[in-house]
Write a protein that holds these residues in place. Structure first.
Motif, PDB file in Angstrom:
ATOM      1  N   GLY A 195     -16.522  91.407 -25.880  1.00  0.00           N
ATOM      2  CA  GLY A 195     -16.592  92.909 -24.624  1.00  0.00           C
ATOM      3  C   GLY A 195     -17.643  91.484 -23.536  1.00  0.00           C
ATOM      4  O   GLY A 195     -18.174  92.764 -23.016  1.00  0.00           O
ATOM      5  N   ILE A 196     -17.566  90.896 -23.661  1.00  0.00           N
ATOM      6  CA  ILE A 196     -18.758  89.899 -22.467  1.00  0.00           C
ATOM      7  C   ILE A 196     -17.717  89.152 -21.443  1.00  0.00           C
ATOM      8  O   ILE A 196     -16.621  88.614 -21.782  1.00  0.00           O
ATOM      9  CB  ILE A 196     -19.621  88.842 -23.559  1.00  0.00           C
ATOM     10  N   ASP A 197     -17.756  90.027 -20.252  1.00  0.00           N
ATOM     11  CA  ASP A 197     -17.225  88.930 -18.829  1.00  0.00           C
ATOM     12  C   ASP A 197     -17.267  87.480 -19.534  1.00  0.00           C
ATOM     13  O   ASP A 197     -17.798  86.845 -18.868  1.00  0.00           O
ATOM     14  CB  ASP A 197     -17.884  89.580 -17.808  1.00  0.00           C
ATOM     15  N   PRO A 198     -16.097  87.249 -19.718  1.00  0.00           N
ATOM     16  CA  PRO A 198     -16.329  85.901 -20.013  1.00  0.00           C
ATOM     17  C   PRO A 198     -16.867  84.812 -18.463  1.00  0.00           C
ATOM     18  O   PRO A 198     -16.679  83.258 -19.066  1.00  0.00           O
ATOM     19  CB  PRO A 198     -14.446  85.446 -19.936  1.00  0.00           C
ATOM     20  N   ASP A 199     -16.133  85.313 -17.463  1.00  0.00           N
ATOM     21  CA  ASP A 199     -17.322  84.750 -16.021  1.00  0.00           C
ATOM     22  C   ASP A 199     -18.915  84.510 -16.596  1.00  0.00           C
ATOM     23  O   ASP A 199     -19.094  83.020 -15.374  1.00  0.00           O
ATOM     24  CB  ASP A 199     -16.297  84.612 -15.018  1.00  0.00           C
ATOM     25  N   ARG A 200     -18.940  85.036 -17.330  1.00  0.00           N
ATOM     26  CA  ARG A 200     -20.400  84.934 -17.440  1.00  0.00           C
ATOM     27  C   ARG A 200     -20.939  83.604 -18.190  1.00  0.00           C
ATOM     28  O   ARG A 200     -21.821  82.921 -18.520  1.00  0.00           O
ATOM     29  CB  ARG A 200     -20.848  85.990 -17.923  1.00  0.00           C
ATOM     30  N   LEU A 201     -20.300  82.670 -19.049  1.00  0.00           N
ATOM     31  CA  LEU A 201     -19.668  81.597 -19.554  1.00  0.00           C
ATOM     32  C   LEU A 201     -18.975  80.235 -18.737  1.00  0.00           C
ATOM     33  O   LEU A 201     -17.799  80.412 -18.879  1.00  0.00           O
ATOM     34  CB  LEU A 201     -19.076  82.003 -21.112  1.00  0.00           C
ATOM     35  N   THR A 202     -19.446  79.449 -18.220  1.00  0.00           N
ATOM     36  CA  THR A 202     -19.676  78.242 -17.374  1.00  0.00           C
ATOM     37  C   THR A 202     -19.587  77.188 -18.902  1.00  0.00           C
ATOM     38  O   THR A 202     -20.883  76.364 -18.960  1.00  0.00           O
ATOM     39  CB  THR A 202     -19.937  77.842 -16.485  1.00  0.00           C
ATOM     40  N   ILE A 203     -18.048  76.337 -19.224  1.00  0.00           N
ATOM     41  CA  ILE A 203     -18.463  75.072 -19.975  1.00  0.00           C
ATOM     42  C   ILE A 203     -18.130  74.612 -18.793  1.00  0.00           C
ATOM     43  O   ILE A 203     -17.311  74.345 -17.712  1.00  0.00           O
ATOM     44  CB  ILE A 203     -17.222  75.257 -21.375  1.00  0.00           C
ATOM     45  N   ILE A 204     -19.149  72.988 -19.405  1.00  0.00           N
ATOM     46  CA  ILE A 204     -18.572  72.160 -18.337  1.00  0.00           C
ATOM     47  C   ILE A 204     -18.191  71.022 -18.667  1.00  0.00           C
ATOM     48  O   ILE A 204     -19.117  70.243 -20.089  1.00  0.00           O
ATOM     49  CB  ILE A 204     -20.233  71.125 -17.410  1.00  0.00           C
TER      50      ILE A 204
END
Length: 568
Positions: free
Chosen positions: A359-368
């Motif tokens: 239930g966490i918006d995946p856009d809040r996680l950025t993987i570089i």
RNA sequence: GCGCCCGUAGCUCAGGGGAUAGAGCGAUUGCCUCCGGAGCAAUAGGCCGUAGGUUCGAAUCCUACCGGGCGUACCA
């Protein structure tokens, strides 16, 4: 920022033209306001007329002409000219440029900052190497990238925390403990199979050295212990030892983490088993072949991932999901950035899917992902064998090349590009790295200002804004005025490598200016007071920008540098 | 096989819809009685991997192919 102010003016002009019926009332498309490719075209150029041509059913040049004549009176624009296929080239008023340069000095220290982040909290996690071996040279890339990105985000109004994740639990650590035990027993004089490092163990010479000192300091302790206990304790202590070394390497690079987060803490708080329950409750768990699986294929991933192995131990991903839940839910970060090597690319989709699952918006996680570093000596590729020792240690590279050159070098390429690291060239790089060019330029500005003090011309005042007319002055002025735009774009795109190119450009423009424009008077070259004052202002502004950008990159900005005497 | 990244000057790399494609290093040539020569200026060096397509406009976007790297585990 000048760019945004101009965009507003251009939009305003379009609205005026539409209201008066000169342009049809169509929605304005996205358009650019950018430095033109050729400096003689002015300070900025916009492509709005070309972008508008189709919808307005008019020729780009005609639209551009209308936009120019519809531009409201303002303090910025000196000339706006239609050129080429329908560009509008804009030249700014000298007074505006002068005011902007003068204001850089007043804002020194924070000129270049912006407030994109608006105080939101962001975590940047990087390096996070297993505590089972020394950091190798390639970790310098992640460290330089993560630290500079963190600085960049902080300068852009984010509240930033730097984090290092320590994998101090799991099966790798057991192999680590077994490896130490084998070396320890050998050091204690054992012979036979118990002194052999397991196949999937760690063969680095540092483990033998560590075991050697251990054998001397604790004596027979681990010979008397049940083997499982010995392995566990050796793994735990060895990992702590290794973490301390990692921390020392990071400090040597000038990288300071706010938090060193232990995987073990998640296990201690039962968050790893809890995350399996949470996934199960949300319907993303299946069981087969005696193992428990995360049904990530239901969320578009290419395969399912094991949560609990058939032997009952959690898979690596399980604690990673719990860890990321902790970042978002327990600690409440608005955004999280993970920096990983390209060899972890397969993990990206899984991680994002797992966030979505809980239930966490995946856009809040950025993987570089940064591409890997290829180590070489001249033409010979140095194989990066992960678990068999003889890796080039990061500490060796820092010692040889220097902290500043290391930071600059690792940041001088896009993270999408694979990087060659030639150890043979490392020493030469130390002397020829562009970082010294930038630092030297900063030292030069400091030197000029110092001399101005000594000659008592540092505080000449003249009426009105400083005025610049020489091409070398104008070029430098433009670069300084665009600096906040470069910072903002680098932050938006999470591309700190842009800063290294900007730094070199400003340094280069300063040196050209220095050659062509006398700042301080000499016996042979008198300089008018107004010119001295204006040029000193420009030098001080340049110094502020160089110091700021070097600060973001993580490189020192020296007041002076020892002169290198070049042999003929 | 499938997925991600890359292919631009001799080398290492920027640029990632816009005007005449750039930098550093390397090569050649000039410039120190004057603010720091770790500098400045100039010259040489490019079918932007190949072939199609989209567009007023393609190094940039799309497709296919060629080449390199990395993934594709009940390792992390």
């Amino acid at each position: 920022m000048a760019r945004e102010a101009l965009a507003d003016l251009i939009r305003h002009a379009a609205t005026v033209a539409q209201t008066s019926g000169l342009l049809p009332k169509v929605a304005l498309p996205e358009f650019s306001v950018e430095p033109p490719s050729r400096p003689e075209h002015g300070d900025y150029a916009t492509n709005l007329a070309m972008r508008l041509a189709r919808a307005a059913r008019m020729a780009p040049n005609a639209i551009a002409q209308i936009l120019v004549s519809s531009m409201p009176p303002n303090d910025m624009v000196a000339t706006a000219e239609v050129a080429g296929a329908g560009f509008i080239n804009i030249t700014l008023k000298p007074e505006y440029l002068g005011h902007r340069i003068a204001s850089i000095i007043e804002e020194a220290g924070h000129y270049g900052n912006n407030n994109q982040g608006g105080g939101r909290r962001i975590q940047v996690e990087f390096v996070s190497a297993n505590p089972t071996e020394r950091l190798h040279a390639a970790s310098g890339r992640a460290a330089s990238l993560g630290a500079a990105l963190s600085n960049l985000l902080r300068a852009s109004g984010w509240q930033v925390e730097l984090e290092y994740y320590v994998n101090d639990a799991g099966s790798r650590l057991a192999a680590f403990g077994q490896s130490i035990l084998a070396r320890y027993l050998a050091a204690r004089g054992h012979v036979g199979p118990e002194t052999e490092v397991p196949k999937d163990g760690y063969h680095g010479t540092f483990i033998a050295e560590y075991a050697q000192t251990l054998a001397a300091s604790v004596g027979e302790r681990y010979e008397l212990m049940p083997m499982a206990d010995a392995v566990a304790e050796l793994a735990r202590n060895g990992a702590e030892h290794m973490v301390a070394l990692h921390r020392a390497d990071m400090e040597a690079l000038g990288v300071h983490f706010d938090v060193w987060f232990r995987e073990q803490a998640l296990h201690d708080r039962n968050e790893v088993t809890a995350i399996v329950d949470e996934l199960r409750n949300r319907g993303f768990v299946s069981e087969r072949d005696g193992a428990v699986w995360f049904s990530s294929t239901a969320l578009g991933d290419d395969r399912d991932n094991v949560l609990i192995r058939s032997n009952g131990t959690p898979g690596y991903m399980t604690s990673d999901i719990a860890y990321h839940r902790d970042k978002f839910v327990t600690r409440g970060f608005d955004q999280v950035i993970d920096i990983w090597g390209a060899d972890h690319q397969g993990h990206v989709g899984r991680m994002k899917a797992s966030m979505q699952a809980i239930g966490i918006d995946p856009d809040r996680l950025t993987i570089i992902l940064h591409q890997l570093v290829v180590l070489r000596r001249g033409d010979e590729i140095v194989k990066l064998s992960k678990r068999t020792g003889n890796i080039i240690a990061l500490s060796d590279v820092i010692e040889e090349v220097g902290k500043d050159a290391c930071r600059f070098f690792f940041l001088a390429r896009s993270s999408d590009s694979q990087m060659d690291f030639d150890l043979e060239l490392a020493t030469r790089e130390a002397a020829e790295n562009p970082v010294y060019y930038v630092q030297y330029s900063h030292a030069r500005t400091a030197s000029i200002m110092q001399l101005a003090e000594e000659r008592r011309v540092a505080h000449l005042t003249v009426d009105g804004p400083p005025s610049y007319s020489h091409p070398a002055e104008i070029a430098l002025v433009r670069a300084l005025i665009r600096y906040p735009e470069v910072v903002a774009d680098a932050a938006t795109n999470l591309e700190p490598h842009r800063l290294t190119f900007l730094a070199q450009e400003v340094a280069s423009l300063l040196n050209a200016f220095y050659r062509d424009c006398r700042v301080l008077p000499s016996d042979r070259q008198p300089v008018e007071d107004a010119v001295i004052a204006a040029r000193l202002t420009l030098v001080a502004a340049t110094r502020a920008v160089l110091a700021h950008v070097l600060g973001l990159i993580g490189v020192s900005a020296p007041e002076r540098m020892d002169r290198l005497d070049r042999p003929e």
